[in-house]
Design a protein around this motif. Structure first.
Motif, PDB file in Angstrom:
ATOM      1  N   GLY A 210       0.613  -1.170  -0.115  1.00 19.90           N
ATOM      2  CA  GLY A 210      -0.033   0.131  -0.060  1.00 19.90           C
ATOM      3  C   GLY A 210       0.928   1.378   0.051  1.00 19.90           C
ATOM      4  O   GLY A 210       0.538   2.196  -0.441  1.00 19.90           O
ATOM      5  N   LEU A 211       1.854   1.353   0.811  1.00 21.75           N
ATOM      6  CA  LEU A 211       2.793   2.445   0.741  1.00 21.75           C
ATOM      7  C   LEU A 211       3.316   2.723  -0.602  1.00 21.75           C
ATOM      8  O   LEU A 211       3.601   3.856  -1.300  1.00 21.75           O
ATOM      9  CB  LEU A 211       3.991   2.332   1.686  1.00 21.75           C
ATOM     10  N   LEU A 212       3.920   1.572  -1.146  1.00 21.91           N
ATOM     11  CA  LEU A 212       4.422   1.682  -2.728  1.00 21.91           C
ATOM     12  C   LEU A 212       3.430   2.291  -3.475  1.00 21.91           C
ATOM     13  O   LEU A 212       3.789   3.074  -4.164  1.00 21.91           O
ATOM     14  CB  LEU A 212       5.028   0.321  -3.300  1.00 21.91           C
ATOM     15  N   LEU A 213       2.048   1.799  -3.455  1.00 25.41           N
ATOM     16  CA  LEU A 213       1.262   2.297  -4.609  1.00 25.41           C
ATOM     17  C   LEU A 213       0.927   3.814  -4.077  1.00 25.41           C
ATOM     18  O   LEU A 213       0.803   4.515  -5.035  1.00 25.41           O
ATOM     19  CB  LEU A 213      -0.040   1.266  -4.430  1.00 25.41           C
ATOM     20  N   TRP A 214       0.663   4.178  -3.060  1.00 29.73           N
ATOM     21  CA  TRP A 214       0.191   5.555  -2.556  1.00 29.73           C
ATOM     22  C   TRP A 214       1.579   6.411  -3.075  1.00 29.73           C
ATOM     23  O   TRP A 214       1.231   7.602  -3.639  1.00 29.73           O
ATOM     24  CB  TRP A 214       0.072   5.485  -1.258  1.00 29.73           C
ATOM     25  N   ARG A 240     -12.564   9.099  -4.554  1.00 30.68           N
ATOM     26  CA  ARG A 240     -11.388   9.699  -4.542  1.00 30.68           C
ATOM     27  C   ARG A 240     -11.121   9.963  -2.909  1.00 30.68           C
ATOM     28  O   ARG A 240      -9.954   9.997  -2.506  1.00 30.68           O
ATOM     29  CB  ARG A 240     -11.524  10.709  -5.593  1.00 30.68           C
ATOM     30  N   ARG A 241     -12.038  10.466  -2.318  1.00 29.53           N
ATOM     31  CA  ARG A 241     -11.878  10.784  -1.138  1.00 29.53           C
ATOM     32  C   ARG A 241     -11.655   9.456  -0.055  1.00 29.53           C
ATOM     33  O   ARG A 241     -11.031   9.410   0.959  1.00 29.53           O
ATOM     34  CB  ARG A 241     -13.231  11.528  -0.527  1.00 29.53           C
ATOM     35  N   SER A 242     -12.434   8.501  -0.385  1.00 27.39           N
ATOM     36  CA  SER A 242     -12.333   7.167   0.306  1.00 27.39           C
ATOM     37  C   SER A 242     -10.807   6.955   0.247  1.00 27.39           C
ATOM     38  O   SER A 242     -10.272   6.212   1.030  1.00 27.39           O
ATOM     39  CB  SER A 242     -13.416   6.198  -0.130  1.00 27.39           C
ATOM     40  N   ARG A 243     -10.223   6.898  -0.922  1.00 28.20           N
ATOM     41  CA  ARG A 243      -8.912   6.330  -1.348  1.00 28.20           C
ATOM     42  C   ARG A 243      -7.742   6.867  -0.595  1.00 28.20           C
ATOM     43  O   ARG A 243      -6.906   6.472   0.092  1.00 28.20           O
ATOM     44  CB  ARG A 243      -8.636   6.352  -3.026  1.00 28.20           C
ATOM     45  N   ALA A 244      -7.947   8.388  -0.588  1.00 30.03           N
ATOM     46  CA  ALA A 244      -7.133   9.223   0.128  1.00 30.03           C
ATOM     47  C   ALA A 244      -7.233   9.038   1.725  1.00 30.03           C
ATOM     48  O   ALA A 244      -5.958   8.857   2.352  1.00 30.03           O
ATOM     49  CB  ALA A 244      -7.616  10.816  -0.148  1.00 30.03           C
ATOM     50  N   LEU A 245      -8.483   9.033   2.098  1.00 32.50           N
ATOM     51  CA  LEU A 245      -8.606   8.363   3.544  1.00 32.50           C
ATOM     52  C   LEU A 245      -8.088   7.197   3.933  1.00 32.50           C
ATOM     53  O   LEU A 245      -7.292   6.930   4.859  1.00 32.50           O
ATOM     54  CB  LEU A 245     -10.067   8.579   3.989  1.00 32.50           C
ATOM     55  N   HIS A 246      -8.092   6.291   3.090  1.00 27.30           N
ATOM     56  CA  HIS A 246      -7.567   4.938   3.339  1.00 27.30           C
ATOM     57  C   HIS A 246      -6.152   4.713   3.101  1.00 27.30           C
ATOM     58  O   HIS A 246      -5.300   4.377   4.067  1.00 27.30           O
ATOM     59  CB  HIS A 246      -8.202   4.131   2.160  1.00 27.30           C
ATOM     60  N   ALA A 247      -5.398   5.452   2.147  1.00 21.54           N
ATOM     61  CA  ALA A 247      -4.216   5.552   2.177  1.00 21.54           C
ATOM     62  C   ALA A 247      -3.306   6.532   3.465  1.00 21.54           C
ATOM     63  O   ALA A 247      -2.425   6.019   3.888  1.00 21.54           O
ATOM     64  CB  ALA A 247      -3.544   6.059   0.764  1.00 21.54           C
ATOM     65  N   VAL A 248      -3.873   7.416   3.590  1.00 17.20           N
ATOM     66  CA  VAL A 248      -3.388   8.351   4.505  1.00 17.20           C
ATOM     67  C   VAL A 248      -3.348   7.500   5.997  1.00 17.20           C
ATOM     68  O   VAL A 248      -2.494   7.682   6.768  1.00 17.20           O
ATOM     69  CB  VAL A 248      -4.087   9.745   4.837  1.00 17.20           C
ATOM     70  N   THR A 249      -4.503   7.315   6.213  1.00 14.26           N
ATOM     71  CA  THR A 249      -4.607   6.418   7.539  1.00 14.26           C
ATOM     72  C   THR A 249      -3.632   5.145   7.434  1.00 14.26           C
ATOM     73  O   THR A 249      -2.684   4.900   8.596  1.00 14.26           O
ATOM     74  CB  THR A 249      -6.049   5.703   7.330  1.00 14.26           C
ATOM     75  N   GLY A 250      -3.477   4.427   6.333  1.00 15.66           N
ATOM     76  CA  GLY A 250      -2.283   3.538   6.565  1.00 15.66           C
ATOM     77  C   GLY A 250      -0.956   4.250   6.583  1.00 15.66           C
ATOM     78  O   GLY A 250       0.151   3.353   7.245  1.00 15.66           O
ATOM     79  N   VAL A 251      -0.697   5.300   6.038  1.00 13.62           N
ATOM     80  CA  VAL A 251       0.817   5.824   6.226  1.00 13.62           C
ATOM     81  C   VAL A 251       0.745   6.041   7.631  1.00 13.62           C
ATOM     82  O   VAL A 251       2.231   5.932   8.144  1.00 13.62           O
ATOM     83  CB  VAL A 251       0.644   6.955   5.471  1.00 13.62           C
ATOM     84  N   TRP A 252      -0.031   6.520   8.379  1.00 10.25           N
ATOM     85  CA  TRP A 252       0.133   7.244   9.794  1.00 10.25           C
ATOM     86  C   TRP A 252       0.267   5.807  10.729  1.00 10.25           C
ATOM     87  O   TRP A 252       1.150   6.017  11.745  1.00 10.25           O
ATOM     88  CB  TRP A 252      -0.956   7.891  10.166  1.00 10.25           C
ATOM     89  N   ILE A 253      -0.317   4.643  10.419  1.00 15.31           N
ATOM     90  CA  ILE A 253      -0.311   3.727  11.462  1.00 15.31           C
ATOM     91  C   ILE A 253       0.862   2.453  11.070  1.00 15.31           C
ATOM     92  O   ILE A 253       0.828   1.408  11.455  1.00 15.31           O
ATOM     93  CB  ILE A 253      -1.437   2.918  11.507  1.00 15.31           C
ATOM     94  N   SER A 254       1.332   2.959   9.692  1.00 12.28           N
ATOM     95  CA  SER A 254       2.199   1.695   9.255  1.00 12.28           C
ATOM     96  C   SER A 254       3.410   1.299  10.018  1.00 12.28           C
ATOM     97  O   SER A 254       3.441   0.152  10.053  1.00 12.28           O
ATOM     98  CB  SER A 254       2.992   2.167   7.761  1.00 12.28           C
TER      99      SER A 254
END
Length: 507
Positions: A210-214, A240-254
């Motif tokens: 997910g990090l690589l994709l984002w 688009r909003r759902s994807r951004a929230l999904h990705a940003v949440t993943g970044v913070w807790i990765s």
């Protein structure tokens, strides 16, 4: 109403990230179409072939493994509250009614516990860790020993009153044990352990993928605000909003997810066995405390220096020094803070006094005390543990929420909630990308196209295949589930191609 093409232009969780050519991206966006991938139409092997392959892996792993991760997140969230729940449920046993001025000798407290519970034999004594805590006298009872459990008797250190008794598992209360079993194997025994290992095995793959994709996508759309990499993009809607929230949440807790995955795998069934083999080969286990008595000490075992202390045969404690004297010898040797005093296994063994302070910085030294002379015959200090053993111990304690106290619990709760939100958003994106017009209606969005590996450069395949085999060996459940997916996916692809061929022939 949003059409399938609208959803694609807005972006999706499973669309292939564009190549890192800003000119190509700008042209594609200006035209109102999704950026094309290099080699996507020509079928040439290029480095950008990694993106569709990674996208498909992330998509299917998310769809299929997310339920296991959701269960792990929710059960882990419940486990983070164990200290508070224990105080709420077992306050009568764990806490005293009133803090007194004078603490009774441990010998008297043990006698009170034995009077109330003469069954079994004493294995250890845990003095109070705080002024309002009770003393724990741990008994080995035959019917419980078969389940690796003990009976712990709780004594008020000021009055000698027995506050109650609980069936414990390595010091954990019944509620803590129940929640631990729920998180580890859903109360399904060894079969249930497969669920948690499968979740932990795929978690790091999902996080890194997910990090690589984002970050690949953010790099491709160069020129946008950098804040959108770690904060949701403003003014967006829909997928688009759902994807951004999904990705940003993943970044913070990765980072937290990667730590939980690594530490969880260390005590799993199959990957844990690989980790054990690695530690054994590297001699990375903590040194064992030598609790054997010398010949001179064992020859005096028939003398009673305690003035009528119970014998081991009677289910009490061995003749020799009292528990209070053993503790005093350990304190004099530098073992301060919370400790557990374990009785000798037999007449040829010493007492063991071990520090149990799991808060950072930890205090985990151990000492062996001769039951007749009081001599410290051996000790193992935390400083002597190999680096890998230290990392493993600290990682497990962080996973359990005990390393940094309340801050550790809060961090685990945030990670568990973040993972839950990310999973829900992932499924929401899948639903938002569904076709909604005419005969193309579908309950969920389309999966990424097959065959991404065909666009990879051959040298990349030569390197990737052995790496995948190595990862599959290190994480057996990850490897076996990946093989199962590939087999099913290949079969479905074959069926699809045959149907397409027949349809073309009829046309």
């Amino acid at each position: 109403m949003r059409t399938p093409s609208d959803a694609t232009r807005a972006g999706s969780p499973d669309e292939t990230p564009p190549p890192p050519s800003s000119a190509t991206v700008s042209t594609a966006v200006a035209a109102g179409a999704p950026p094309a991938e290099n080699g996507d139409t020509t079928g040439h092997r290029t480095r950008s072939g990694w993106w569709p392959l990674l996208t498909r892996l992330h998509f299917y792993a998310g769809v299929l493994v997310a339920p296991f991760l959701l269960v792990a997140a929710l059960t882990g969230l419940a486990y983070t509250a164990v200290p508070q729940l224990d105080r709420l449920v077992y306050g009568e046993q764990l806490r005293v009614e009133k803090v007194g001025d004078t603490v009774k000798p441990l010998t008297e407290q043990i006698a009170a516990a034995r009077k109330a519970h003469p069954e079994g034999s004493i294995t250890s004594v845990v003095p109070p860790e705080a002024p309002d805590h009770t003393t724990k006298v741990v008994l080995s009872v035959p019917e419980l020993a078969e389940q690796d459990k003990q009976r712990t008797v709780y004594v008020d250190p000021y009055t000698g009153e027995v506050r109650g008794a609980l069936t414990t598992w390595f010091g954990a209360t019944p509620l803590a044990t129940w929640l631990d079993d729920l998180h580890r194997h859903l109360h399904l025994g060894e079969t249930g352990r497969l669920y948690s290992e499968l979740a932990a095995s795929w978690l790091w793959v999902l996080v890194l993928g997910g990090l690589l994709l984002w970050f690949g996508r953010r790099r491709a759309y160069a020129g946008g605000p950098k804040r959108n990499t770690v904060l949701p993009e403003r003014g967006t809607r829909g997928v688009r909003r759902s994807r951004a929230l999904h990705a940003v949440t993943g970044v913070w807790i990765s980072l937290g997810l990667l730590v939980l995955s690594a530490t969880g795998l260390t005590w799993s069934a199959y990957a844990g066995e690989r980790f054990t083999e690695l530690r054994t080969s590297l001699s990375a286990y903590a040194p064992e405390l030598d609790t054997s008595l010398s010949g001179d000490s064992t020859s005096t075992s028939g003398h009673d220096h305690s003035g009528g202390h119970e014998s081991a045969a009677s289910g009490g404690l061995p003749a020799g020094l009292t528990v209070d004297q053993v503790l005093a010898k350990a304190r004099a040797a530098g073992l301060d803070g919370p400790v557990e005093i374990s009785a000798p296994a037999d007449h040829k063994s010493t007492w063991t006094v071990a520090q149990t302070d799991g808060l950072w910085p930890v205090r985990l030294d151990q000492a062996a005390v001769d039951p007749h002379t009081g001599e410290v015959t051996a000790r193992v200090d935390w400083a002597e543990h190999p680096v890998l053993a230290k990392i493993s111990t600290l990682g497990v304690r962080a996973h359990m929420g005990t390393l940094f106290g309340l801050a550790n619990q809060i961090a685990l709760a945030v990670v568990a909630l973040g993972l839950t939100v990310g999973i829900v958003l992932g499924y929401r994106m899948w639903w938002q990308r569904r076709p909604t017009r005419g005969d193309r209606r579908a309950p969920v969005g389309r999966a990424p196209a097959r065959g991404g590996w065909r666009r990879l450069p051959r040298p990349a395949l030569v390197v990737a295949v052995p790496m995948i085999i190595a990862v599959g060996w290190a994480f057996p459940l990850l490897g076996s589930s990946l093989l199962a997916f590939l087999a099913i996916d290949a079969l479905l692809g074959l069926v699809h191609r045959r149907r397409a061929t027949r349809a073309a022939a009829r046309a």
